[in-house]
Design an enzyme around this catalytic site. Structure first.
Site, PDB file in Angstrom:
ATOM      1  N   THR A  44     -27.704 -12.670  15.734  1.00  0.00           N
ATOM      2  CA  THR A  44     -26.640 -11.699  15.480  1.00  0.00           C
ATOM      3  C   THR A  44     -26.960 -11.058  14.137  1.00  0.00           C
ATOM      4  O   THR A  44     -27.682 -11.640  13.328  1.00  0.00           O
ATOM      5  CB  THR A  44     -25.269 -12.386  15.404  1.00  0.00           C
ATOM      6  OG1 THR A  44     -25.298 -13.307  14.322  1.00  0.00           O
ATOM      7  CG2 THR A  44     -24.946 -13.112  16.691  1.00  0.00           C
TER       8      THR A  44
ATOM      9  N   GLU B 198     -23.898 -13.144  21.890  1.00  0.00           N
ATOM     10  CA  GLU B 198     -23.545 -14.482  22.394  1.00  0.00           C
ATOM     11  C   GLU B 198     -23.287 -14.502  23.901  1.00  0.00           C
ATOM     12  O   GLU B 198     -23.104 -15.573  24.480  1.00  0.00           O
ATOM     13  CB  GLU B 198     -22.301 -14.997  21.663  1.00  0.00           C
ATOM     14  CG  GLU B 198     -22.548 -15.428  20.219  1.00  0.00           C
ATOM     15  CD  GLU B 198     -22.460 -14.288  19.208  1.00  0.00           C
ATOM     16  OE1 GLU B 198     -22.573 -13.108  19.618  1.00  0.00           O
ATOM     17  OE2 GLU B 198     -22.282 -14.561  18.020  1.00  0.00           O
TER      18      GLU B 198
ATOM     19  N   LYS C 295      -3.537  -4.602   8.598  1.00  0.00           N
ATOM     20  CA  LYS C 295      -2.196  -5.197   8.571  1.00  0.00           C
ATOM     21  C   LYS C 295      -1.332  -4.391   7.621  1.00  0.00           C
ATOM     22  O   LYS C 295      -1.455  -4.500   6.413  1.00  0.00           O
ATOM     23  CB  LYS C 295      -2.295  -6.663   8.130  1.00  0.00           C
ATOM     24  CG  LYS C 295      -3.076  -7.489   9.123  1.00  0.00           C
ATOM     25  CD  LYS C 295      -3.287  -8.902   8.627  1.00  0.00           C
ATOM     26  CE  LYS C 295      -4.399  -9.540   9.426  1.00  0.00           C
ATOM     27  NZ  LYS C 295      -5.705  -9.505   8.757  1.00  0.00           N
TER      28      LYS C 295
ATOM     29  N   TRP D 209       0.354  -4.405  12.990  1.00  0.00           N
ATOM     30  CA  TRP D 209      -1.090  -4.203  13.073  1.00  0.00           C
ATOM     31  C   TRP D 209      -1.411  -2.776  13.524  1.00  0.00           C
ATOM     32  O   TRP D 209      -0.793  -2.262  14.466  1.00  0.00           O
ATOM     33  CB  TRP D 209      -1.708  -5.172  14.099  1.00  0.00           C
ATOM     34  CG  TRP D 209      -1.807  -6.570  13.605  1.00  0.00           C
ATOM     35  CD1 TRP D 209      -1.255  -7.078  12.463  1.00  0.00           C
ATOM     36  CD2 TRP D 209      -2.508  -7.645  14.235  1.00  0.00           C
ATOM     37  NE1 TRP D 209      -1.562  -8.401  12.340  1.00  0.00           N
ATOM     38  CE2 TRP D 209      -2.329  -8.786  13.416  1.00  0.00           C
ATOM     39  CE3 TRP D 209      -3.266  -7.762  15.386  1.00  0.00           C
ATOM     40  CZ2 TRP D 209      -2.893 -10.017  13.720  1.00  0.00           C
ATOM     41  CZ3 TRP D 209      -3.815  -8.992  15.693  1.00  0.00           C
ATOM     42  CH2 TRP D 209      -3.637 -10.106  14.871  1.00  0.00           C
TER      43      TRP D 209
HETATM   44  P1  ADP Z   1     -23.784  -7.820  16.051  1.00  0.00           P
HETATM   45  O1  ADP Z   1     -24.991  -8.622  15.832  1.00  0.00           O
HETATM   46  O2  ADP Z   1     -23.747  -6.450  15.493  1.00  0.00           O
HETATM   47  O3  ADP Z   1     -22.494  -8.569  15.878  1.00  0.00           O
HETATM   48  P2  ADP Z   1     -23.261  -7.806  18.845  1.00  0.00           P
HETATM   49  O4  ADP Z   1     -23.815  -6.891  19.833  1.00  0.00           O
HETATM   50  O5  ADP Z   1     -23.325  -9.232  19.138  1.00  0.00           O
HETATM   51  O6  ADP Z   1     -23.991  -7.463  17.563  1.00  0.00           O
HETATM   52  O7  ADP Z   1     -21.772  -7.387  18.546  1.00  0.00           O
HETATM   53  C1  ADP Z   1     -20.753  -7.754  19.399  1.00  0.00           C
HETATM   54  C2  ADP Z   1     -19.469  -7.080  19.009  1.00  0.00           C
HETATM   55  O8  ADP Z   1     -19.568  -5.677  19.179  1.00  0.00           O
HETATM   56  C3  ADP Z   1     -18.302  -7.472  19.877  1.00  0.00           C
HETATM   57  O9  ADP Z   1     -17.758  -8.709  19.490  1.00  0.00           O
HETATM   58  C4  ADP Z   1     -17.362  -6.305  19.647  1.00  0.00           C
HETATM   59  O10 ADP Z   1     -16.635  -6.445  18.448  1.00  0.00           O
HETATM   60  C5  ADP Z   1     -18.293  -5.135  19.491  1.00  0.00           C
HETATM   61  N1  ADP Z   1     -18.370  -4.378  20.750  1.00  0.00           N
HETATM   62  C6  ADP Z   1     -19.316  -4.456  21.700  1.00  0.00           C
HETATM   63  N2  ADP Z   1     -19.066  -3.586  22.697  1.00  0.00           N
HETATM   64  C7  ADP Z   1     -17.909  -2.959  22.387  1.00  0.00           C
HETATM   65  C8  ADP Z   1     -17.115  -1.948  23.019  1.00  0.00           C
HETATM   66  N3  ADP Z   1     -17.447  -1.398  24.171  1.00  0.00           N
HETATM   67  N4  ADP Z   1     -15.982  -1.560  22.387  1.00  0.00           N
HETATM   68  C9  ADP Z   1     -15.619  -2.101  21.201  1.00  0.00           C
HETATM   69  N5  ADP Z   1     -16.334  -3.038  20.561  1.00  0.00           N
HETATM   70  C10 ADP Z   1     -17.466  -3.463  21.134  1.00  0.00           C
END
Ligand code: ADP
Length: 539
Positions: free
Chosen positions: A185, A330, A439, A444
């Site tokens: 990540t 993940e 917040k 929210w």
């Molecule tokens: P990073 O390593 O940048 O965290 P990830 O691809 O694992 O890369 O990131 C996952 C996160 O990206 C998700 O938990 C969510 O917050 C955000 N995300 C992914 N797809 C979407 C989507 N379609 N809309 C909003 N948020 C998204």
């Protein structure tokens, strides 16, 4: 128990390519390269080169269970490694070149890779970081012989290595729960964390993602992954495409609008996928150049929320359907995908589009969802209640690489860090990441919703909303706007656009015009923005 009496061959990634080489032998793979002419071959040819690559890796001493790192773009060579490395039971760590040097070093050392394979334009990075690499013994440049630059690391050429090897190999039987890909990540908080995909997870994910209720692949599709191969395996497209006999087109590092358009036209691309920023550039190019997107039918977009305006422009102006996905490293990464249902269709096309464009996607078989309140109690699926989003299933993480504790709870539920609602039909909507929610006076405000609305204002290229400390309200939203090149806007114009579209108390306390920093995975870097603007409201 009465035992089932069916066969139990392990699910193996290499079997996907072996299958495609038989069932879709002549289907093409086309690849742009850093500074070589485009390369073109077939699935049958790819299997041969994957065998050569596997033999070459073995000759470099790579054994089952070992890790190998790539620092590479979306090319046919990287695709070959996607099969060759897990094919011999080793693990491919796809390093993310957009991370800072220290983080690239951290991930390669943490993976304990013995070989680093990299594209030519990463030579400078590799030379810079090599003194800190503790386990890498061999450096391989993903290059033809003529253009090989050994550099100070004495890299050998990938094509030269392959040329010396047989294109036949007895692929070993690999246990289906063996690790296959190590994806980190991006580590916006703390060190990057390693997610180790198993052979089984990758195969199941690939089978599910091609379904009609997901990407909807068939043998006529021409698939161009614009999501990076180094980011969660380009959403599994290098596996789902061969399973379905799709032609594959790799754009290398050339993701600008004009380059993509050229490939889409020339190769007859019908399907592509990538983060919203790529499509912002692409749409803006189409408009400026007065062009249309050839045979492109579907674009899957995720990683960040898809601005409604983007989905609408794709459909109304160009007849291209946007499929939003939500997922994370993940989850291999597909979690949900926004595809139509008969119930939505009954309400008419416009209502259906609206429903689909404003949600991240719907429940897919293979990944269970639930939302819970602060005490961990289940929340109803009514489209209203929002809470922490938890997921589980055969392609969801159990534990991060080299950590002692599980990341999922005793029942397999993994807390995604996102806040979401789910409706009765299983459509999920992300309202925020836990750490980004604003917040304000006990209520929210969803930064994603505000961004989505602001992105519809003419002239806005990227809209980012952060919660900024406020003396009275705890936090208030501040909107940072990056305009399209050559366009200017002022605060009054943006506020006037927002006013009729939002409830009064969501009104940003300030609109700042600046360039918006992005993370290594193309998301708005809110940590940087918060650091930059935390004092602007005097809180
Ligand atoms: P990073 O390593 O940048 O965290 P990830 O691809 O694992 O890369 O990131 C996952 C996160 O990206 C998700 O938990 C969510 O917050 C955000 N995300 C992914 N797809 C979407 C989507 N379609 N809309 C909003 N948020 C998204």
């Amino acid at each position: 128990m009465t035992a089932g009496l069916m066969q139990t061959p392990p699910l193996q990634i290499i079997d996907i390519l072996k299958f495609a080489a038989k069932a879709h032998a002549r289907r093409e793979i086309v690849s742009r390269l850093v500074d070589e002419p485009s390369f073109r071959y077939t699935y049958a040819g790819a299997l041969k080169r994957a065998a050569q690559a596997a033999n070459a890796l073995k000759r470099l001493g790579v054994q089952a269970g070992d890790r190998v790192s790539s620092l590479a773009w979306n090319t046919h060579r990287h695709f070959e490694l996607f099969y060759a490395v897990p094919g011999i039971g080793a693990v491919l760590h796809t390093a993310n070149p957009r991370l800072f040097d220290e983080q690239i070093v951290y991930t390669i050392n943490h993976a304990e890779s013995s070989v680093l394979l990299f594209d030519r334009n990463f030579l400078a990075v590799v030379e810079r970081i090599t003194p800190q690499l503790t386990t890498v013994k061999s450096f391989v440049m993903l290059s033809d012989e003529a253009r090989l630059l050994p550099g100070t690391v004495g890299a050998v050429g990938y094509d030269c290595l392959l040329d010396r090897e047989s294109d036949k190999i007895d692929w070993p039987v690999v246990e289906e729960n063996a690790g296959a890909f190590l994806c980190y990540t991006s580590g916006t908080t703390g060190d990057p964390k390693g997610v180790l995909y198993s052979q089984r997870a990758v195969v199941l994910h690939a089978m599910a993602s091609g379904l009609a209720s997901a990407f909807g692949f068939d043998a006529f599709d021409v698939v161009m992954p614009c999501s990076s191969l180094y980011h969660a395996t380009a959403w599994g497209l290098p596996f789902a495409a061969p399973i379905n006999g799709c032609k594959l087109v790799f754009p290398c590092d050339k993701m600008d609008g004009s380059s993509l358009q050229e490939l889409i036209e020339r190769e007859g691309v019908t399907f592509s996928g990538g983060v919203p920023t790529i499509w912002t550039m692409y749409l803006s190019y189409l408009e400026k150049a007065g062009q249309t997107p050839g045979k492109l039918q579907r674009v899957v977009i995720g990683g960040s929320a898809v601005p409604r305006a983007m989905a609408e422009t794709f459909k109304k102006q160009y007849g291209v359907r946007v499929l939003q996905i939500w997922g994370m490293t993940e989850t291999c990464p597909l979690g949900v995908i926004a595809t139509p249902t008969p119930e939505l269709a009954e309400a008419g096309e416009e209502a259906m589009d609206e429903a689909i464009w404003t949600r991240q996607g719907r429940l897919q078989f293979g990944i269970e969802l639930k939302i819970v309140d602060e005490d961990g109690a289940d929340l109803p699926w009514d489209g209203e209640a929002s809470g922490a989003l938890l997921v589980r299933g055969p392609w969801t993480i159990q534990r991060y690489f080299r950590k002692d504790e599980d990341a999922a709870d005793g029942s397999g539920w993994f807390d995604t860090g996102d806040i979401a609602t789910i409706d009765a039909a299983g459509f999920m909507r992300i309202t925020d990441r836990k750490k980004d929610v604003i917040k304000s006076g006990g209520e929210w405000i969803s930064s994603i919703d505000l961004e989505n609305i602001a992105a519809g204002c003419l002239g806005v290229k990227i809209a980012a909303v952060i919660g900024v400390p406020h003396p009275k309200w705890e936090e208030r939203p501040v909107l940072v706007v990056e305009c399209h090149e050559g366009e200017t806007l002022n605060e009054d114009q943006v506020q006037a656009y927002l006013e009729p579209r939002i409830v009064k108390w969501w009104k940003p306390d300030k609109v700042i015009f600046a360039s918006v920093p992005l993370t290594a995975t193309g998301k708005i870097d809110k940590k940087v923005l918060r650091g930059r603007y935390s004092g602007v409201l005097g809180g």
